[in-house]
Motif scaffolding. Sequence first.
Motif, PDB file in Angstrom:
ATOM      1  N   ALA A  88      94.154  17.667   7.690  1.00  0.00           N
ATOM      2  CA  ALA A  88      93.458  18.468   8.706  1.00  0.00           C
ATOM      3  C   ALA A  88      93.788  17.942  10.090  1.00  0.00           C
ATOM      4  CB  ALA A  88      91.948  18.449   8.460  1.00  0.00           C
ATOM      5  N   GLY A  89      93.864  16.625  10.204  1.00  0.00           N
ATOM      6  CA  GLY A  89      94.253  16.023  11.487  1.00  0.00           C
ATOM      7  C   GLY A  89      95.665  16.387  11.878  1.00  0.00           C
ATOM      8  N   ALA A  90      96.556  16.459  10.876  1.00  0.00           N
ATOM      9  CA  ALA A  90      97.954  16.831  11.164  1.00  0.00           C
ATOM     10  C   ALA A  90      98.041  18.257  11.696  1.00  0.00           C
ATOM     11  CB  ALA A  90      98.800  16.686   9.895  1.00  0.00           C
ATOM     12  N   VAL A  91      97.328  19.187  11.051  1.00  0.00           N
ATOM     13  CA  VAL A  91      97.337  20.584  11.522  1.00  0.00           C
ATOM     14  C   VAL A  91      96.716  20.651  12.906  1.00  0.00           C
ATOM     15  CG1 VAL A  91      96.459  22.923  11.135  1.00  0.00           C
ATOM     16  CG2 VAL A  91      97.357  21.605   9.213  1.00  0.00           C
ATOM     17  N   ALA A  92      95.585  19.969  13.099  1.00  0.00           N
ATOM     18  CA  ALA A  92      94.923  19.972  14.415  1.00  0.00           C
ATOM     19  C   ALA A  92      95.862  19.435  15.485  1.00  0.00           C
ATOM     20  CB  ALA A  92      93.639  19.142  14.340  1.00  0.00           C
ATOM     21  N   GLY A  93      96.578  18.356  15.166  1.00  0.00           N
ATOM     22  CA  GLY A  93      97.509  17.801  16.141  1.00  0.00           C
ATOM     23  C   GLY A  93      98.626  18.764  16.487  1.00  0.00           C
ATOM     24  N   LEU A  94      99.142  19.477  15.492  1.00  0.00           N
ATOM     25  CA  LEU A  94     100.210  20.443  15.746  1.00  0.00           C
ATOM     26  C   LEU A  94      99.730  21.641  16.539  1.00  0.00           C
ATOM     27  CD1 LEU A  94     101.959  20.275  12.280  1.00  0.00           C
ATOM     28  CD2 LEU A  94     102.914  19.526  14.462  1.00  0.00           C
ATOM     29  N   LEU A  95      98.413  21.897  16.492  1.00  0.00           N
ATOM     30  CA  LEU A  95      97.839  23.006  17.250  1.00  0.00           C
ATOM     31  C   LEU A  95      97.344  22.563  18.622  1.00  0.00           C
ATOM     32  CD1 LEU A  95      95.878  24.742  14.359  1.00  0.00           C
ATOM     33  CD2 LEU A  95      97.946  25.595  15.487  1.00  0.00           C
ATOM     34  N   GLY A  96      97.483  21.263  18.909  1.00  0.00           N
ATOM     35  CA  GLY A  96      97.102  20.764  20.229  1.00  0.00           C
ATOM     36  C   GLY A  96      95.647  20.397  20.373  1.00  0.00           C
ATOM     37  N   ILE A  97      94.929  20.206  19.295  1.00  0.00           N
ATOM     38  CA  ILE A  97      93.521  19.806  19.370  1.00  0.00           C
ATOM     39  C   ILE A  97      93.478  18.307  19.597  1.00  0.00           C
ATOM     40  CG2 ILE A  97      91.329  19.660  18.123  1.00  0.00           C
ATOM     41  CD1 ILE A  97      92.177  22.146  16.582  1.00  0.00           C
ATOM     42  N   GLY A  98      92.720  17.884  20.574  1.00  0.00           N
ATOM     43  CA  GLY A  98      92.559  16.469  20.828  1.00  0.00           C
ATOM     44  C   GLY A  98      93.673  15.853  21.659  1.00  0.00           C
ATOM     45  N   SER A  99      94.533  16.701  22.218  1.00  0.00           N
ATOM     46  CA  SER A  99      95.596  16.130  23.059  1.00  0.00           C
ATOM     47  C   SER A  99      95.438  16.568  24.490  1.00  0.00           C
ATOM     48  CB  SER A  99      96.981  16.538  22.558  1.00  0.00           C
ATOM     49  OG  SER A  99      97.108  17.926  22.429  1.00  0.00           O
ATOM     50  N   LEU A 122      89.123  24.471  13.084  1.00  0.00           N
ATOM     51  CA  LEU A 122      89.287  23.029  12.951  1.00  0.00           C
ATOM     52  C   LEU A 122      88.391  22.259  13.915  1.00  0.00           C
ATOM     53  CD1 LEU A 122      93.117  22.899  12.378  1.00  0.00           C
ATOM     54  CD2 LEU A 122      91.361  22.213  10.737  1.00  0.00           C
ATOM     55  N   ALA A 123      88.209  22.776  15.120  1.00  0.00           N
ATOM     56  CA  ALA A 123      87.316  22.120  16.082  1.00  0.00           C
ATOM     57  C   ALA A 123      85.880  22.130  15.559  1.00  0.00           C
ATOM     58  CB  ALA A 123      87.406  22.814  17.439  1.00  0.00           C
ATOM     59  N   ASP A 124      85.504  23.192  14.855  1.00  0.00           N
ATOM     60  CA  ASP A 124      84.160  23.285  14.274  1.00  0.00           C
ATOM     61  C   ASP A 124      84.022  22.417  13.031  1.00  0.00           C
ATOM     62  OD1 ASP A 124      83.397  25.068  16.212  1.00  0.00           O
ATOM     63  OD2 ASP A 124      83.608  26.845  14.958  1.00  0.00           O
ATOM     64  N   SER A 125      85.115  21.870  12.539  1.00  0.00           N
ATOM     65  CA  SER A 125      85.112  21.086  11.308  1.00  0.00           C
ATOM     66  C   SER A 125      85.528  19.648  11.582  1.00  0.00           C
ATOM     67  CB  SER A 125      86.070  21.719  10.292  1.00  0.00           C
ATOM     68  OG  SER A 125      85.728  23.043  10.042  1.00  0.00           O
ATOM     69  N   GLU A 126      84.993  19.055  12.650  1.00  0.00           N
ATOM     70  CA  GLU A 126      85.417  17.707  13.024  1.00  0.00           C
ATOM     71  C   GLU A 126      85.161  16.697  11.913  1.00  0.00           C
ATOM     72  OE1 GLU A 126      84.862  16.131  16.893  1.00  0.00           O
ATOM     73  OE2 GLU A 126      84.856  18.120  17.782  1.00  0.00           O
ATOM     74  N   SER A 127      84.084  16.855  11.144  1.00  0.00           N
ATOM     75  CA  SER A 127      83.841  15.909  10.059  1.00  0.00           C
ATOM     76  C   SER A 127      84.945  16.020   9.008  1.00  0.00           C
ATOM     77  CB  SER A 127      82.472  16.135   9.427  1.00  0.00           C
ATOM     78  OG  SER A 127      82.392  17.441   8.878  1.00  0.00           O
ATOM     79  N   LEU A 128      85.457  17.222   8.808  1.00  0.00           N
ATOM     80  CA  LEU A 128      86.560  17.420   7.870  1.00  0.00           C
ATOM     81  C   LEU A 128      87.825  16.740   8.382  1.00  0.00           C
ATOM     82  CD1 LEU A 128      87.487  18.877   5.270  1.00  0.00           C
ATOM     83  CD2 LEU A 128      88.059  20.832   6.704  1.00  0.00           C
ATOM     84  N   LEU A 129      88.018  16.770   9.704  1.00  0.00           N
ATOM     85  CA  LEU A 129      89.206  16.144  10.297  1.00  0.00           C
ATOM     86  C   LEU A 129      89.222  14.646  10.044  1.00  0.00           C
ATOM     87  CD1 LEU A 129      89.430  17.935  13.768  1.00  0.00           C
ATOM     88  CD2 LEU A 129      90.780  18.387  11.737  1.00  0.00           C
ATOM     89  N   SER A 130      88.046  14.034  10.042  1.00  0.00           N
ATOM     90  CA  SER A 130      88.006  12.587   9.828  1.00  0.00           C
ATOM     91  C   SER A 130      88.216  12.226   8.365  1.00  0.00           C
ATOM     92  CB  SER A 130      86.684  12.010  10.343  1.00  0.00           C
ATOM     93  OG  SER A 130      85.599  12.520   9.579  1.00  0.00           O
ATOM     94  N   VAL A 131      87.952  13.143   7.442  1.00  0.00           N
ATOM     95  CA  VAL A 131      88.094  12.866   6.013  1.00  0.00           C
ATOM     96  C   VAL A 131      89.501  13.174   5.525  1.00  0.00           C
ATOM     97  CG1 VAL A 131      87.291  13.538   3.710  1.00  0.00           C
ATOM     98  CG2 VAL A 131      85.649  13.297   5.569  1.00  0.00           C
ATOM     99  N   LEU A 132      90.079  14.257   5.977  1.00  0.00           N
ATOM    100  CA  LEU A 132      91.385  14.693   5.490  1.00  0.00           C
ATOM    101  C   LEU A 132      92.454  14.472   6.561  1.00  0.00           C
ATOM    102  CD1 LEU A 132      90.388  18.068   3.806  1.00  0.00           C
ATOM    103  CD2 LEU A 132      90.823  15.891   2.681  1.00  0.00           C
ATOM    104  N   SER A 133      93.403  13.630   6.271  1.00  0.00           N
ATOM    105  CA  SER A 133      94.481  13.398   7.232  1.00  0.00           C
ATOM    106  C   SER A 133      95.293  14.665   7.461  1.00  0.00           C
ATOM    107  CB  SER A 133      95.382  12.261   6.770  1.00  0.00           C
ATOM    108  OG  SER A 133      96.024  12.592   5.557  1.00  0.00           O
TER     109      SER A 133
END
Length: 123
Positions: free
Chosen positions: A112-123, A99-110
């Motif tokens: 992806a942001g939810a999974v990233a947030g649950l995994l502690g990315i960006g916090s 997910l960290a390697d797919s930051e452009s995907l994180l901005s397009v798909l909410s």
Amino acid sequence: MAGAPGTNEPGVSVGNVSGSTFAIGSHARAVSHHGTAPDRDAATEELLAAVRELRADLTRVRGTDRTAELDAALAETEEEITGTGRAAPTRRQRLRELLADSESLLSVLSSAGAVAGLLGIGS
């Protein structure tokens, strides 16, 4: 069936018993847990729901090698959670990396942001 040679004891033959539950003996008790889902805590339930949502959303974007790799890791995570009730730390770390390697995907798909947030990315 005959028992031991030279005796009149009855014999028992058991074939393939995978997926079966049985008990032998006068005080034996058989308890089956086949098909019961493993216990999952609320955080794991939330992660599983987010993983499933992201997998569904990935089908709506143009596929690349990176999205295919992410989908495969998500599928493995879903399988592990449904099979064991948890996602191992190494599995979570692999998702974090993808997910960290797919930051452009994180901005397009909410999702992806939810999974990233649950995994502690960006916090």
